[in-house]
Design a protein around this motif. Structure first.
Motif, mmCIF file in Angstrom:
data_model
loop_
_atom_site.group_PDB
_atom_site.id
_atom_site.type_symbol
_atom_site.label_atom_id
_atom_site.label_comp_id
_atom_site.label_asym_id
_atom_site.label_seq_id
_atom_site.Cartn_x
_atom_site.Cartn_y
_atom_site.Cartn_z
ATOM 1 N N LYS A 27 -5.647 -8.270 3.435
ATOM 2 C CA LYS A 27 -6.309 -7.726 2.260
ATOM 3 C C LYS A 27 -7.780 -8.115 2.202
ATOM 4 N N SER A 28 -8.175 -9.101 2.996
ATOM 5 C CA SER A 28 -9.581 -9.502 3.022
ATOM 6 C C SER A 28 -10.475 -8.380 3.525
ATOM 7 N N GLN A 29 -9.884 -7.372 4.212
ATOM 8 C CA GLN A 29 -10.655 -6.233 4.693
ATOM 9 C C GLN A 29 -10.885 -5.192 3.601
ATOM 10 N N MET A 30 -10.149 -5.309 2.499
ATOM 11 C CA MET A 30 -10.261 -4.329 1.435
ATOM 12 C C MET A 30 -11.484 -4.590 0.559
ATOM 13 N N LYS A 31 -11.893 -3.548 -0.161
ATOM 14 C CA LYS A 31 -12.888 -3.732 -1.194
ATOM 15 C C LYS A 31 -12.303 -4.672 -2.239
ATOM 16 N N VAL A 32 -13.162 -5.423 -2.904
ATOM 17 C CA VAL A 32 -12.689 -6.499 -3.771
ATOM 18 C C VAL A 32 -11.793 -5.987 -4.892
ATOM 19 N N GLU A 33 -12.084 -4.774 -5.415
ATOM 20 C CA GLU A 33 -11.253 -4.265 -6.507
ATOM 21 C C GLU A 33 -9.828 -4.000 -6.045
ATOM 22 N N TYR A 34 -9.672 -3.618 -4.753
ATOM 23 C CA TYR A 34 -8.337 -3.356 -4.237
ATOM 24 C C TYR A 34 -7.627 -4.642 -3.825
ATOM 25 N N ARG A 35 -8.389 -5.690 -3.549
ATOM 26 C CA ARG A 35 -7.765 -6.995 -3.307
ATOM 27 C C ARG A 35 -7.068 -7.464 -4.584
ATOM 28 N N LEU A 36 -7.764 -7.278 -5.711
ATOM 29 C CA LEU A 36 -7.163 -7.649 -6.982
ATOM 30 C C LEU A 36 -5.922 -6.811 -7.253
ATOM 31 N N LEU A 37 -6.016 -5.488 -6.972
ATOM 32 C CA LEU A 37 -4.863 -4.615 -7.165
ATOM 33 C C LEU A 37 -3.705 -5.075 -6.294
ATOM 34 N N ASN B 281 -0.234 -10.549 1.914
ATOM 35 C CA ASN B 281 -1.360 -9.862 2.538
ATOM 36 C C ASN B 281 -0.957 -8.751 3.498
ATOM 37 N N ALA B 282 0.310 -8.661 3.863
ATOM 38 C CA ALA B 282 0.722 -7.716 4.890
ATOM 39 C C ALA B 282 0.863 -6.302 4.332
ATOM 40 N N ILE B 283 0.369 -5.302 5.092
ATOM 41 C CA ILE B 283 0.587 -3.887 4.786
ATOM 42 C C ILE B 283 1.501 -3.392 5.901
ATOM 43 N N THR B 284 2.757 -3.115 5.587
ATOM 44 C CA THR B 284 3.743 -2.945 6.644
ATOM 45 C C THR B 284 4.131 -1.506 6.952
ATOM 46 N N VAL B 285 4.036 -0.592 6.013
ATOM 47 C CA VAL B 285 4.475 0.777 6.240
ATOM 48 C C VAL B 285 3.339 1.575 6.875
ATOM 49 N N GLU B 286 3.614 2.241 8.004
ATOM 50 C CA GLU B 286 2.555 2.875 8.795
ATOM 51 C C GLU B 286 1.742 3.904 8.018
ATOM 52 N N LYS B 287 2.402 4.851 7.429
ATOM 53 C CA LYS B 287 1.649 5.894 6.736
ATOM 54 C C LYS B 287 0.935 5.337 5.513
ATOM 55 N N PHE B 288 1.596 4.448 4.805
ATOM 56 C CA PHE B 288 0.964 3.863 3.637
ATOM 57 C C PHE B 288 -0.257 3.046 4.039
#
Length: 257
Positions: free
Chosen positions: A98-108, A124-131
């Motif tokens: 999530k450190s790669q995200m914009k700060v507002e989306y880190r909070l989300l 911090n993990a984003i696991t679903v490919e399409k998502f």
């Protein structure tokens, strides 16, 4: 045109969609451009059907390079040439942090993970490919799109992989740039498959109607039968008529059962 070459393909007219009077849609297309996908999704929409048939029938992957024969001529597509042709980002890979995200989306991400998911371990993990792909575009996560898209193309051309054909306009452009390759007649990409201001408005309209139709088709809730008045916890006392007597009888008493 053989439908299998464009059923799973789309070409975007960015000039048209960015001029829409729809802030949400414009924002989404701007995010696609910012992610580095404009050259891939908005490449010239010209299709060489005969060449595509040859390409898919003869294609295979050898040592990470796509090899095929089109009109009797050898064709080789490397990841580097693929990336260069569409000006795709190559320097970053999606790590799922999530450190790669914009700060507002880190909070989300924290809100969703800690307040709704409520699970132990890393949040911090984003696991679903399409998502994760959608997240990368919308949240501004840098991604090695060249590798992601080239790997998808390799799956398409792998024998017996049962992968649907796609990337029709992109492959046609690659073949067009091979010197002395006979491609045959060209055709325009189907207009219905090109998001423009008109087709996006139609998409929104159809989906809104679809949502309304789903609501209309939903099974109606059965109305609960009207309840009869609850029976009294007691019965009114029955006053028995008495025969007339010369003397007046006393009034009978009522009893609560």
């Amino acid at each position: 045109m053989t439908s299998s070459f464009y059923n799973n393909s789309q070409h975007i007219d960015f000039d048209s969609v960015l001029a829409m009077d729809n802030p949400g849609m414009v924002s989404m297309f701007q995010a696609l451009m910012a992610s580095g996908l404009a050259g891939f999704l908005g490449c010239p929409a010209v299709i060489y059907e005969a060449a595509l048939v040859d390409f898919f029938e003869n294609a295979s992957v050898r040592e990470g390079v796509i090899i095929s024969t089109v009109a009797g001529q050898l064709v080789e597509i490397s990841e580097e040439w693929f990336a260069e042709s569409f000006d795709l980002p190559v320097d970053v890979s999606l790590s799922g942090k999530k450190s790669q995200m914009k700060v507002e989306y880190r909070l989300l991400c924290d809100i969703m993970a800690k307040s709704i998911s409520v699970k132990t371990g890393s949040f911090n993990a984003i696991t679903v490919e399409k998502f994760s792909m959608v997240t990368a575009v919308v949240c501004g996560v840098r991604m090695n799109w060249a590798r992601v898209l080239f790997n998808i193309l390799k799956k398409m051309v792998t024998p017996r992989s049962n992968q649907a054909k796609g990337f029709a306009a992109q492959i046609s452009l690659l073949l067009e740039n091979i010197p002395n390759l006979e491609l045959g007649e060209s055709s325009e990409f189907p207009a219905s498959k090109i998001p423009t201001e008109k087709t996006v408005h139609r998409y929104v309209s159809l989906n809104d109607k679809g949502g309304a139709k789903e609501a209309a088709d939903a099974p109606l809730m059965k109305k609960a039968p009207k309840k009869r008045p609850a029976a009294a916890d007691f019965e009114a006392p029955v006053i028995k008529k008495k025969r007339k007597m010369k003397k007046k009888s006393g009034s009978s008493k009522a009893f609560w059962r």
